[in-house]
Design a protein around this motif. Structure first.
Motif, PDB file in Angstrom:
ATOM      1  N   LEU A 133      43.627  43.961  29.766  1.00 46.75           N
ATOM      2  CA  LEU A 133      42.171  43.617  29.470  1.00 46.75           C
ATOM      3  C   LEU A 133      41.076  44.763  29.849  1.00 46.75           C
ATOM      4  O   LEU A 133      40.385  45.119  29.164  1.00 46.75           O
ATOM      5  N   HIS A 134      41.504  45.213  31.055  1.00 49.19           N
ATOM      6  CA  HIS A 134      40.769  46.446  31.741  1.00 49.19           C
ATOM      7  C   HIS A 134      41.001  47.477  30.859  1.00 49.19           C
ATOM      8  O   HIS A 134      40.007  48.105  30.322  1.00 49.19           O
TER       9      HIS A 134
ATOM     10  N   MET B 247      35.174  39.354  35.146  1.00 52.36           N
ATOM     11  CA  MET B 247      34.665  38.787  33.781  1.00 52.36           C
ATOM     12  C   MET B 247      35.814  37.636  33.406  1.00 52.36           C
ATOM     13  O   MET B 247      35.416  36.726  32.719  1.00 52.36           O
ATOM     14  N   ASP B 248      36.764  37.963  34.316  1.00 48.67           N
ATOM     15  CA  ASP B 248      38.152  36.800  33.779  1.00 48.67           C
ATOM     16  C   ASP B 248      38.341  35.672  34.806  1.00 48.67           C
ATOM     17  O   ASP B 248      38.801  34.798  34.321  1.00 48.67           O
ATOM     18  N   HIS B 249      38.118  35.849  36.066  1.00 46.21           N
ATOM     19  CA  HIS B 249      38.097  34.922  37.023  1.00 46.21           C
ATOM     20  C   HIS B 249      37.152  35.163  38.124  1.00 46.21           C
ATOM     21  O   HIS B 249      36.878  36.414  38.248  1.00 46.21           O
ATOM     22  N   ARG B 250      37.327  34.403  39.030  1.00 46.28           N
ATOM     23  CA  ARG B 250      36.283  34.554  40.404  1.00 46.28           C
ATOM     24  C   ARG B 250      37.187  35.307  41.123  1.00 46.28           C
ATOM     25  O   ARG B 250      38.364  35.182  41.324  1.00 46.28           O
ATOM     26  N   VAL B 251      36.399  36.078  41.917  1.00 40.31           N
ATOM     27  CA  VAL B 251      37.088  37.183  42.738  1.00 40.31           C
ATOM     28  C   VAL B 251      36.628  36.533  44.167  1.00 40.31           C
ATOM     29  O   VAL B 251      35.889  35.852  44.405  1.00 40.31           O
TER      30      VAL B 251
ATOM     31  N   TYR C  74      28.264  50.777  33.379  1.00 38.65           N
ATOM     32  CA  TYR C  74      29.666  50.371  32.851  1.00 38.65           C
ATOM     33  C   TYR C  74      29.836  48.711  32.719  1.00 38.65           C
ATOM     34  O   TYR C  74      30.298  48.238  31.619  1.00 38.65           O
ATOM     35  N   LYS C  75      29.208  48.185  33.843  1.00 34.92           N
ATOM     36  CA  LYS C  75      29.409  46.732  33.796  1.00 34.92           C
ATOM     37  C   LYS C  75      28.371  46.046  32.778  1.00 34.92           C
ATOM     38  O   LYS C  75      28.823  45.269  31.984  1.00 34.92           O
ATOM     39  N   GLU C  76      27.443  46.708  32.284  1.00 28.96           N
ATOM     40  CA  GLU C  76      26.369  46.343  31.219  1.00 28.96           C
ATOM     41  C   GLU C  76      27.299  46.509  29.808  1.00 28.96           C
ATOM     42  O   GLU C  76      27.139  45.831  28.837  1.00 28.96           O
TER      43      GLU C  76
ATOM     44  N   LEU D  11      37.881  45.978  39.125  1.00 28.62           N
ATOM     45  CA  LEU D  11      37.233  44.794  39.693  1.00 28.62           C
ATOM     46  C   LEU D  11      36.086  44.293  38.964  1.00 28.62           C
ATOM     47  O   LEU D  11      36.137  43.104  38.459  1.00 28.62           O
ATOM     48  N   ILE D  12      35.136  45.163  38.295  1.00 29.34           N
ATOM     49  CA  ILE D  12      34.163  44.644  37.571  1.00 29.34           C
ATOM     50  C   ILE D  12      34.787  43.881  36.166  1.00 29.34           C
ATOM     51  O   ILE D  12      34.289  42.802  35.684  1.00 29.34           O
TER      52      ILE D  12
END
Lengths: 190, 95
Positions: free
Chosen positions: A168-169, B27-31, B52-54, B22-23
């Motif tokens: 996905l990344h 988005m896919d699960h709790r870290v 990037y996060k945006e 990590l960003i």
């Protein structure tokens, strides 16, 4: 009781294009998309007795279509792995020896919450999706377009969770690079 | 003391290369709490990773919207006429 009637004679004219477009977003191959729509109508004909009239004819047909698209993905899975393999692309973003971006992400100047309706950007996204490898595209479609949970994707397509994050990344990075080139950089020149 | 502070800072300090996956993962699960803290610290200092996060958030929202049944994308794509005829005949034969 005001039960909705089914009118199979009108299906193709009423929903054919809509269902075809819906399928084309998920399955890039036009021939495969046509076939899925056809199989859906056939399955619907055979299942008319299950139509309870609670939902509209359209959402009933789309419900069947969604199953058929998933079946198509399952069929592909039989022939090859969905898990990360050595011949998959590397991270499309590169970093220098200090761990800094080689090509810095830019400020797209969009509110993420309001961007969803951006037609121009969506059209570019559809083009960028078609640049992905089959595997990455299918996983991205399941996860982000259809909202299937990570657990379900990992179980159904035999992917290790850590590999799913990597896939996905990389996919997101590829899409981001593609949108930056074809949308953001293009806009600057306008 | 200074040495300890420096090693603590370097432990907390992620590079962009460390932060980017990590960003996406977030988005896919709790870290974990520690991971989340490290990401926050990096984002507070790094404008580029914030962009990037945006960007990933924008891609996610676009994709979700694209998944709607009536989303007007590919508006020019229509089921080919011969396909329509074929399906109509099939429906007629199987009614």
């Amino acid at each position: 009781m005001n039960k909705q009637e089914i009118d199979a004679n009108q299906w193709v004219d009423r929903y054919g294009d809509l269902m075809y477009r819906y399928t084309l977003v998920r399955v890039r191959d036009q021939g495969a998309a046509e076939e899925i729509v056809q199989v859906t109508f056939l399955a619907a004909l055979q299942a008319t007795h299950t139509y309870a009239g609670r939902s509209s004819e359209k959402s009933w047909l789309f419900g069947i279509l969604k199953h058929k698209i998933l079946d198509h993905f399952r069929e592909i899975k039989k022939n090859r792995t969905f898990d990360l393999s050595p011949d998959d692309d590397q991270d499309p973003c590169e970093y220098d020896s200090m761990g800094h971006w080689k090509k810095m992400p830019k400020d797209w100047r969009l509110d993420p919450e309001k961007s969803a309706e951006n037609q121009e950007l969506t059209e570019k996204l559809v083009l960028c999706l078609d640049d992905l490898s089959d595997k990455f595209r299918q996983i991205f479609v399941l996860k982000e377009i259809d909202g299937v949970s990570s657990e379900q994707i990992c179980n159904e397509f035999n992917i290790k969770p850590t590999n799913l994050w990597v896939i996905l990344h990389r996919t997101r990075n590829q899409l981001k690079n593609c949108l930056e080139i074809h949308w953001f950089d293009g806009k600057k020149q306008e | 003391m200074e040495k300890m502070m420096n090693s603590l800072l370097s432990w907390l300090n992620l590079t962009c290369e460390d932060t980017s996956p990590l960003i996406s993962e977030m988005m896919d699960h709790r870290v974990s709490f520690i991971k989340g803290l490290k990401i926050k610290i990096h984002l507070a200092m790094c404008e580029v990773c914030l962009y990037y996060k945006e960007q990933l958030g924008i891609i996610r929202n676009l994709s979700q919207n694209l998944g709607r049944e009536d989303f007007p994308v590919n508006i020019n794509a229509t089921l080919p006429a011969e396909s329509k005829e074929k399906i109509k005949k099939m429906i007629e034969a199987n009614k």
